[in-house]
Design a protein around this motif. Structure first.
Motif, mmCIF file in Angstrom:
data_model
loop_
_atom_site.group_PDB
_atom_site.id
_atom_site.type_symbol
_atom_site.label_atom_id
_atom_site.label_comp_id
_atom_site.label_asym_id
_atom_site.label_seq_id
_atom_site.Cartn_x
_atom_site.Cartn_y
_atom_site.Cartn_z
ATOM 1 N N UNK A 193 -64.851 62.813 -20.151
ATOM 2 C CA UNK A 193 -63.706 63.191 -19.493
ATOM 3 C C UNK A 193 -63.547 64.556 -18.912
ATOM 4 N N UNK A 194 -63.354 64.512 -17.581
ATOM 5 C CA UNK A 194 -63.059 65.825 -16.887
ATOM 6 C C UNK A 194 -61.818 66.414 -16.367
ATOM 7 N N UNK A 195 -61.646 67.607 -16.539
ATOM 8 C CA UNK A 195 -60.250 68.074 -15.894
ATOM 9 C C UNK A 195 -60.722 69.081 -14.875
ATOM 10 N N UNK A 196 -60.259 68.769 -13.383
ATOM 11 C CA UNK A 196 -60.839 69.739 -12.419
ATOM 12 C C UNK A 196 -59.844 70.625 -12.074
ATOM 13 N N UNK A 197 -60.073 71.767 -11.632
ATOM 14 C CA UNK A 197 -58.861 72.641 -10.990
ATOM 15 C C UNK A 197 -59.417 73.306 -9.760
ATOM 16 N N UNK A 198 -58.403 73.283 -8.802
ATOM 17 C CA UNK A 198 -58.716 73.992 -7.568
ATOM 18 C C UNK A 198 -57.382 74.530 -6.974
ATOM 19 N N UNK A 199 -57.917 75.640 -5.874
ATOM 20 C CA UNK A 199 -56.508 76.239 -5.289
ATOM 21 C C UNK A 199 -56.248 75.812 -3.965
ATOM 22 N N UNK A 217 -59.269 64.143 -14.051
ATOM 23 C CA UNK A 217 -57.753 64.774 -13.727
ATOM 24 C C UNK A 217 -57.961 65.901 -12.808
ATOM 25 N N UNK A 218 -57.482 65.723 -11.710
ATOM 26 C CA UNK A 218 -57.628 67.055 -10.761
ATOM 27 C C UNK A 218 -56.106 67.781 -10.646
ATOM 28 N N UNK A 219 -56.258 68.821 -10.710
ATOM 29 C CA UNK A 219 -55.097 69.765 -10.852
ATOM 30 C C UNK A 219 -55.066 70.878 -9.831
ATOM 31 N N UNK A 220 -53.977 71.041 -9.101
ATOM 32 C CA UNK A 220 -53.898 72.103 -8.272
ATOM 33 C C UNK A 220 -53.156 73.427 -9.022
ATOM 34 N N UNK A 221 -54.209 74.360 -9.345
ATOM 35 C CA UNK A 221 -53.807 75.466 -10.336
ATOM 36 C C UNK A 221 -54.675 76.566 -10.416
ATOM 37 N N UNK A 222 -54.179 77.594 -10.873
ATOM 38 C CA UNK A 222 -54.973 78.928 -11.181
ATOM 39 C C UNK A 222 -55.638 78.856 -12.502
ATOM 40 N N UNK A 223 -56.879 79.336 -12.568
ATOM 41 C CA UNK A 223 -57.799 79.187 -13.840
ATOM 42 C C UNK A 223 -56.783 79.921 -14.930
ATOM 43 N N UNK A 224 -55.986 81.245 -14.373
ATOM 44 C CA UNK A 224 -55.553 81.760 -15.569
ATOM 45 C C UNK A 224 -54.346 80.903 -16.395
ATOM 46 N N UNK A 225 -53.853 79.978 -15.711
ATOM 47 C CA UNK A 225 -52.789 78.979 -16.102
ATOM 48 C C UNK A 225 -53.407 77.873 -17.222
ATOM 49 N N UNK A 226 -54.556 77.853 -17.430
ATOM 50 C CA UNK A 226 -54.875 76.622 -18.065
ATOM 51 C C UNK A 226 -54.802 76.838 -19.764
#
Length: 383
Positions: A193-199, A217-226
């Motif tokens: 199961x993968x959670x991916x983040x990108x800006x 799950x792909x999220x639009x977010x900064x790594x510091x908010x994880x």
């Protein structure tokens, strides 16, 4: 070339600026208006003054403006770097300005983090889909046993999965997931199961489409908010955007999110020097506020938080990857030429070629670094 740019070689002016450039080129194997594919062909008499005044920024912008041409920009860049011109062509004022900015301001703060997405990654999915291979990996391929770009990118993804020792049902975090290449591969072939983040908004939209039906799950977010806890964490081609002021918080965030028995794989371009600097042309037109880490930067920043298990360098593979991207870009430019201008075409050709030359000259490296939180069992890295 721009429609208003000269279309024929100019007679080289007998100027102080031209003579200065010729002295810099002595011994490099580069000739002004020479016959070799690596030679620089001048179309505008003011080129020399512009380069002396603005350094690599002026050189790159002059190429975009059609002031000069070169059949093999990659060979030109490699020769110039091997000749030691990578540092000598940066005006002192340019170096000082960047050091002051990087010293007094966090160029990769939360507020600035999305700028590189807006400037580069959001430029257009149609462009990147034609330049990259079907995996849409926008990072170095692994060419050890590969003959094509697609094989090299699949090998890179699988190498990362093997290093992370993925098992079905694991929770995996992909920091800087791009267009979902790793997330799709790992979920489809390893059952995780993968959670991916990108800006990048454009990346997030296409990644969600590509990973539809998978436990991704792909999220639009900064790594510091994880938040959360993950069995494995991977970051491929994102650390170059973190910035030296944020290295401690980056590794602290990874430690906070990683399970006690977890593994973290960092895939990043690396610099041979620990000096905080950036090429002004790349910084303005390709990757705003990007900074390449040195080995010392990574080791020092990670030391309080993670245990270094393995370090692999396959930097020469990036030369081959970039040249493959350039081949794709040239071959398929006609499919999107009506949506982009000639200046954009020359910008991408310059970027891909010069970066290929930099890796060929071993001016840049590509590292995969594997960390744990200090688990008991021995780690044997696959190759």
């Amino acid at each position: 070339m721009n429609s208003n740019a000269p279309t024929h070689l100019t007679a080289l002016p007998d100027s102080r600026a031209r003579r200065a450039i010729e002295r810099l080129l002595e011994g490099s194997g580069i000739t002004l208006n020479g016959p070799a594919p690596r030679d620089l062909r001048v179309y505008h008499p003011d080129l020399f003054e512009r380069v002396l005044r603005q350094g690599t920024l002026g050189l790159g912008e002059a190429y975009m403006d059609g002031w000069w041409e070169c059949e093999r920009l990659d060979q030109l860049a490699c020769r110039l770097l091997q000749h030691g011109l990578g540092e000598r062509v940066h005006p002192p004022s340019e170096r000082l300005m960047y050091r002051l900015q990087a010293g007094f301001f966090n160029l990769q703060s939360r507020a600035r983090a999305y700028r590189v997405g807006e400037v580069h990654y959001d430029l257009g999915n149609d462009l990147f889909q034609r330049m990259l291979d079907p995996t849409l990996c926008y990072s170095c391929g692994y060419w050890k046993e590969a003959d094509t770009l697609h094989e090299a990118q699949l090998a890179k993804l699988e190498l990362a999965c093997r290093k992370l020792e993925l098992e079905p049902g694991m929770r995996v975090l992909d920091i800087g997931c791009g267009w979902g290449s790793f997330a799709e591969h790992a979920a489809r072939h390893h059952g995780v199961e993968v959670t991916g983040i990108t800006i990048s908004k454009e990346q997030a939209e296409l990644a969600r489409q590509r990973c539809a039906g998978l436990p991704v799950a792909i999220e639009l977010m900064d790594y510091r908010d994880l938040e959360g806890c993950f069995d494995r964490i991977v970051s491929i081609g994102m650390f170059e955007h973190v910035g030296h002021r944020n290295y401690p918080v980056y590794f602290r965030t990874v430690e906070r999110l990683l399970d006690a028995e977890g593994l973290f794989l960092l895939h990043t371009i690396g610099s041979n020097s620990s000096e905080i600097t950036a090429d002004p042309w790349i910084n303005r037109y390709i990757f705003p506020n990007g900074v390449l880490p040195s080995a010392m930067h990574i080791a020092r920043a990670s030391e309080p938080y993670l245990l270094l298990e393995d370090w692999q360098n396959f930097g020469p593979d990036y030369d081959r990857t970039l040249m493959a991207w350039l081949g794709n870009f040239d071959a398929r430019w006609g499919e999107i030429a009506d949506r982009y201008n000639e200046r954009t075409r020359r910008m991408f050709r310059y970027y891909l070629s010069v970066c290929a030359g930099a890796f060929r000259a071993r001016h840049l490296q590509l590292w995969q670094v594997l960390f744990s939180r200090g688990r008991e069992q021995r780690y044997d890295a696959p190759r």
